[in-house]
Design an enzyme around this catalytic site. Sequence first.
Site, PDB file in Angstrom:
ATOM      1  N   ASP A 179      47.320  49.979  31.902  1.00  0.00           N
ATOM      2  CA  ASP A 179      47.693  49.104  33.025  1.00  0.00           C
ATOM      3  C   ASP A 179      49.179  49.167  33.786  1.00  0.00           C
ATOM      4  O   ASP A 179      49.709  48.074  33.893  1.00  0.00           O
ATOM      5  CB  ASP A 179      47.308  47.666  32.543  1.00  0.00           C
ATOM      6  CG  ASP A 179      47.358  46.724  33.597  1.00  0.00           C
ATOM      7  OD1 ASP A 179      47.133  47.025  34.697  1.00  0.00           O
ATOM      8  OD2 ASP A 179      47.640  45.681  33.114  1.00  0.00           O
ATOM      9  N   LEU A 180      49.791  50.462  33.806  1.00  0.00           N
ATOM     10  CA  LEU A 180      50.986  50.599  34.261  1.00  0.00           C
ATOM     11  C   LEU A 180      51.064  50.148  35.807  1.00  0.00           C
ATOM     12  O   LEU A 180      50.224  50.730  36.440  1.00  0.00           O
ATOM     13  CB  LEU A 180      51.516  51.896  34.092  1.00  0.00           C
ATOM     14  CG  LEU A 180      52.043  52.072  32.636  1.00  0.00           C
ATOM     15  CD1 LEU A 180      52.138  53.624  32.581  1.00  0.00           C
ATOM     16  CD2 LEU A 180      53.081  51.509  32.020  1.00  0.00           C
TER      17      LEU A 180
END
Length: 187
Positions: free
Chosen positions: A31-32
Amino acid sequence: WLHGPLAVDALRGALAAIISHAHRRGVVHGDLRPGTVLIDTSGEPRILDFGVARTIGLPRSITGTPGGTQAFAASMFKDPAIDREARHFDTRSDVYSLGAVMYELLTGALPYPSASSFIDYLQAVREKDPARLSSMDIRLRGDVETIVAKALEKDKDRRYQSAGELAEDIRRHLDDRPIVAHPPSTL
């Protein structure tokens, strides 16, 4: 989200090095995005929210995404292969996200600026190439553009295979050494 002068910090490879460290420990962030990257008071980047991270090699269903603005923001930085099948989620997914974060950090814009809605954006991510960095700022042509384009490659086999490879190419560029990545050829 900040861009401009902080782009130099990203280009030093600090973000990629942090993610490479997690990958070596068997963890994929997953979930960067700019909302999960903070710059501390000393100017060092910190990556937050490993809440959707998974251990490399263990299956994880990626069906269903929370709705609303947060889901839209997260999808802008997500590897397009993840939407097709959960088995495509691996360390190279984080490399794609790092490329998208670097793109925004360098330009202040998303890689697909012409998309006018959430659906258009997702379709653009799957079907189109991102806008070239040099189309946003001519100073970004050359190695920087090649590095970011390789990180954003849709075909995972043509993308950097690890965040460590990405970090190394960034260091090579900053040390005025030849980078490993090459612009895509017509062949």
